[in-house]
Design an enzyme around this catalytic site. Structure first.
Site, PDB file in Angstrom:
ATOM      1  N   SER A  98       1.189  -1.245  -0.190  1.00  0.00           N
ATOM      2  CA  SER A  98       0.157   0.013   0.057  1.00  0.00           C
ATOM      3  C   SER A  98       0.901   1.084   0.166  1.00  0.00           C
ATOM      4  CB  SER A  98      -0.994  -0.130   0.969  1.00  0.00           C
ATOM      5  OG  SER A  98      -2.060   0.841   0.870  1.00  0.00           O
ATOM      6  N   ASP A 223      -9.772  -5.054  -4.163  1.00  0.00           N
ATOM      7  CA  ASP A 223      -9.264  -3.923  -3.287  1.00  0.00           C
ATOM      8  C   ASP A 223     -10.062  -2.919  -3.340  1.00  0.00           C
ATOM      9  OD1 ASP A 223      -7.575  -2.049  -2.208  1.00  0.00           O
ATOM     10  OD2 ASP A 223      -5.664  -3.371  -2.936  1.00  0.00           O
ATOM     11  N   HIS A 251      -7.799  -5.462  -0.519  1.00  0.00           N
ATOM     12  CA  HIS A 251      -6.355  -4.871  -0.086  1.00  0.00           C
ATOM     13  C   HIS A 251      -5.447  -5.630   0.970  1.00  0.00           C
ATOM     14  CE1 HIS A 251      -4.239  -1.219  -0.103  1.00  0.00           C
ATOM     15  NE2 HIS A 251      -4.275  -0.900   1.028  1.00  0.00           N
TER      16      HIS A 251
END
Length: 271
Positions: A98, A223, A251
């Site tokens: 991320s 996601d 995610h």
């Protein structure tokens, strides 16, 4: 083995170094708003294969110092360089989840991939987490502004809501609580400042072309934080990159499809 490394006067980052005698080294940069502990299920397995795992807590998060300033991607990438130099790391696989993936990309461009032979991006927040006139694939800017506002007014509520977006597969309540506590360990001001960087940061588009090492892109189809088109943009922008979609992940693909995640990363490192 855990210890602190100075990256600026009065700013020290916590580093967890597992199996320092390992044959190959993987440096992990965690996502927002967690810590190196999010890679627990990699640290449990990879040393068994002979790998050295180095987990860095980004400033403001986990066990690292929590200064008031220094949360732009340039400074965060510079912090990684300080760790790499202090530990004498070279020929490593640099992996980031991320926001950690975005920091890794900035590191590769800003520091010309110093010490890195391979790059792995996990649900990376690049080239832009938010929608822009020339990039309509991210989240609305208003969604990030709401996260920032909630962080500054009711951070526990924000973290609970974020964890609900994070996973696609079922997780137990104890697991959710564990993940929640990682977010609480961060400083509120750091949590808001990094989120604000999502709004301001646009150089990642040009950073992609500065990456010259083999790159693995792992990204969940479901996601809801870093939408899947971001992975396509990364794949198109990074030469010698390979995108592996995770059909049953959100995610948190390193939890949603843990075995597949670990195997894909191991095969990439060994190739």
């Amino acid at each position: 083995m855990g210890y602190y490394i100075s990256v600026q006067p009065n700013v020290n980052l916590y580093v967890e170094d597992v199996n320092p005698q390992g044959c190959k080294t993987i440096v992990f940069i965690h996502g927002w708003p967690a810590s190196h502990r999010m890679f627990e299920y990699q640290f449990n397995q990879f040393p068994c294969r002979g790998y050295r795992c180095v987990g860095i807590d980004v400033r403001g998060f986990g066990n690292s110092d929590k200064p008031w300033e220094g949360y732009d991607y340039d400074r965060l990438a510079d912090d990684i360089r300080c760790v790499m130099e202090a530990m004498g790391l070279e020929d490593v696989t640099l992996g980031g989840h991320s926001t950690g993936g975005a920091i890794a990309i900035r590191y590769m461009a800003r520091h010309k991939g110093y010490g890195v032979s391979k790059l792995a991006l996990f649900a990376a927040a690049a080239p832009s987490l938010i929608q822009r006139p020339y990039f309509p694939y991210g989240l609305p800017a208003e969604a990030v502004e709401n996260i920032i506002q909630e962080t500054l007014t009711d951070r526990p509520k924000m973290l609970r809501g974020f964890s609900e977006m994070f996973f696609f597969q079922y997780i137990t309540q104890p697991f959710s609580d564990w993940f929640f506590q990682m977010g609480l360990q961060a400083a509120g001001w750091a949590t808001a400042a990094v989120a604000n960087s999502w709004l301001d940061e646009e150089k990642l588009f040009s950073d992609l072309a500065e990456i010259h090492v083999p790159t693995l892109i792992l990204h969940g189809h479901h996601d809801r934080v870093c939408l899947f088109p971001l992975a396509i943009a990364q794949n198109e922008g990074i030469r010698n990159s390979r995108l592996v979609p995770f059909k049953y992940s959100g995610h948190g693909l390193l939890y949603d499809q843990r075995d597949k995640f670990n195997q894909e990363l191991i095969e990439f490192i060994e190739a």
